[in-house]
Structures are given as C-alpha cells and as structure tokens.
Design an enzyme around this catalytic site. Structure first.
Site, short mmCIF file in Angstrom:
data_model
loop_
_atom_site.label_atom_id
_atom_site.label_comp_id
_atom_site.label_asym_id
_atom_site.label_seq_id
_atom_site.Cartn_x
_atom_site.Cartn_y
_atom_site.Cartn_z
N SER A 189 0.83 -1.17 -0.11
CA SER A 189 -0.20 -0.05 -0.03
C SER A 189 0.96 1.19 0.06
CB SER A 189 -0.91 -0.08 1.29
OG SER A 189 -1.42 1.35 1.38
N TYR B 20 -1.40 0.04 10.39
CA TYR B 20 -1.65 -0.39 9.02
C TYR B 20 -0.46 0.01 8.12
CZ TYR B 20 -3.75 -1.16 4.29
OH TYR B 20 -4.03 -1.57 3.04
#
Length: 259
Positions: free
Chosen positions: A149, A162
C-alpha cells in the site's frame, strides 16, 4: 499466438484474499494469461460464488480455478493451504493479497487490535512465503507478489499500524528477493492508493473526502481493481524475469505528487 514471454500457460498461482475486490481481479487477470488459479479467503460462501463466476468466465479444464476457504492468520490453515497446493501439483506463483485494517488514532488501539493488523497484513504473508518456498524453488522461474500500500511509503489516513505493517511487507519483499534469487524465485510488491472496492466505498461516498483524495491524485480519478491486477500479473510474467525486489506504486501519481 502470444509470445511465451507474455503468457502464464502451465503455471499455477495461489491467491489469498481472493473472493472480492483486488484479489478477485488478480485471479481473473492470471486466468486470462493462462494460469491455473487456486483461490483462498475466509468466507466460504463468498469464495465459492467468486470461483463459480470465474469458472463461467473462463470455461476450460475442471481444475482451471479451484478454491479452499482458509484464514491465513491461522498456522494450521496456512499449512493446509500449502499442502492443498502441493496436492494440485505445486506452485509457480504466490500472491499475498489478504489484508485488513482498523482505522483510529494511535493512542486508541488496544494491543490485540494492532497485533491483529500485523498478523493478517505481514506475519501471515511471511509465513506463507516460507511455507511455499519448497514448492516455488522446484521451478526455474517462480514469483511472489505482495500487495502492499502507499500507506507503507508515506503517511495516509489509515492509522499507524496499517502503514507500519505495509512498510514491513515492502521490506520483506526486498529481503526475500535478495535471499531467494539464487533459488529462482522473484519477489516483488505493488502499492495501491485508493482503489474502488467494497472496503473503500464508505469513505469515498463522502463527497468532501473524495474531493481531497482526487486533489492529491494527479490522474484525477479512483483506481480500479483491474489496474492493480494488471501490475501483479505483469510481475508474474516471464517478460518481467529480470525484475525482483521492486515495489510498484499503482496510485495515479499520488506518491510522486509535490506542490
């Protein structure tokens, strides 16, 4: 007749988080290039529906697309997945796509909450890579692609765990690429920005938030799962045989945007 460099004929791929969104699009893309696809996800009913849809879209051998429900954070179920792949004839490709998140300020996470994010995004991928290694090294050219990501490259509003877990996934990609090159295993990653999936639909439904996202995205639109899938498939192809240890941002220019 396509060049052998641009096909995955005769190759077998295991894709995690395969029942929807980016994972489902990856399965479709790999099938389009001729691979046999082994799908896994936690929700058995949704997984079977996804498998059946792909089977209808790509009629062919009965084993062209198979599915086994599994929770990749569970040690025994990871081992079962790899045993299943071995029973199908082994692996040429592993795509670590399964992931999850809980977005909140850093001080508001319980320890069990942030540890769960690491379990699904990073630790499970590391263990699957290690379990799959004996199967992948049997072939002259195998590949692993990890779905990271842009949150692992820079700050975005996903919450610290995250971003930390995805940064770790990117670094794992670099380390394994160097360690396993001599085994004929290439290891790469992709780093998406906002992609139009069920998971992102809630946030993107807020017009003010959507405007903020688009203002930071030079291409000026939200990405589609198929665009991430295309990058993943390319990294698996023989045509990408001299690429390893890379993390390709699929982000419409977000991570290169200045002022």
């Amino acid at each position: 007749m396509p060049s052998p460099r641009w096909t995955l004929d005769g190759q077998r791929a295991l894709v995690t988080g395969a029942s929807a969104g980016i994972g489902f699009a990856i399965c479709r893309e790999l099938l389009g290039f001729g691979a046999q696809v082994l799908m896994t996800a936690r929700d058995a009913e949704q997984l079977e529906a996804a498998r059946a849809e792909l089977e209808d879209a790509f009629p062919g051998p009965e084993d062209a697309v198979l599915a086994l429900p599994a929770d990749v954070t569970d040690e025994d179920q990871r081992a079962e997945l790899i045993d299943w792949a071995r029973g199908q004839g082994g692996l040429h490709i592993l795509v670590n796509n399964a992931g999850g998140n809980l977005t909140r300020p850093a001080l508001d996470y319980g320890e069990d909450q942030w540890r769960e994010i690491f379990e699904v995004n990073l630790f499970s991928a590391f263990e699957l890579c290690r379990l799959a290694h004996p199967l992948l090294e049997r072939h002259a050219a195998s590949s692993i692609v990890n779905v990271g990501s842009v949150s692992g490259l820079t700050h975005v509003r996903t919450g610290a765990p995250y971003g930390m877990s995805k940064a770790g996934l990117h670094q794992m990609t670099r380390n394994l690429a160097v360690e396993w090159a001599e085994d004929g295993i290439r290891v790469n990653a992709v780093a998406p920005w906002y992609i139009r999936t069920r998971r992102t639909s809630g946030k993107l439904a807020d017009p003010d938030y959507l405007d903020e996202v688009l203002l930071r995205t030079p291409i000026g639109r939200i990405g589609e799962p198929e665009e991430v899938a295309a990058a993943v498939a390319f990294l698996c192809l023989p045509a990408a045989g001299y690429i390893t240890g890379e993390c390709i941002a699929v982000d419409g220019g977000f991570s290169r945007y200045g002022f």
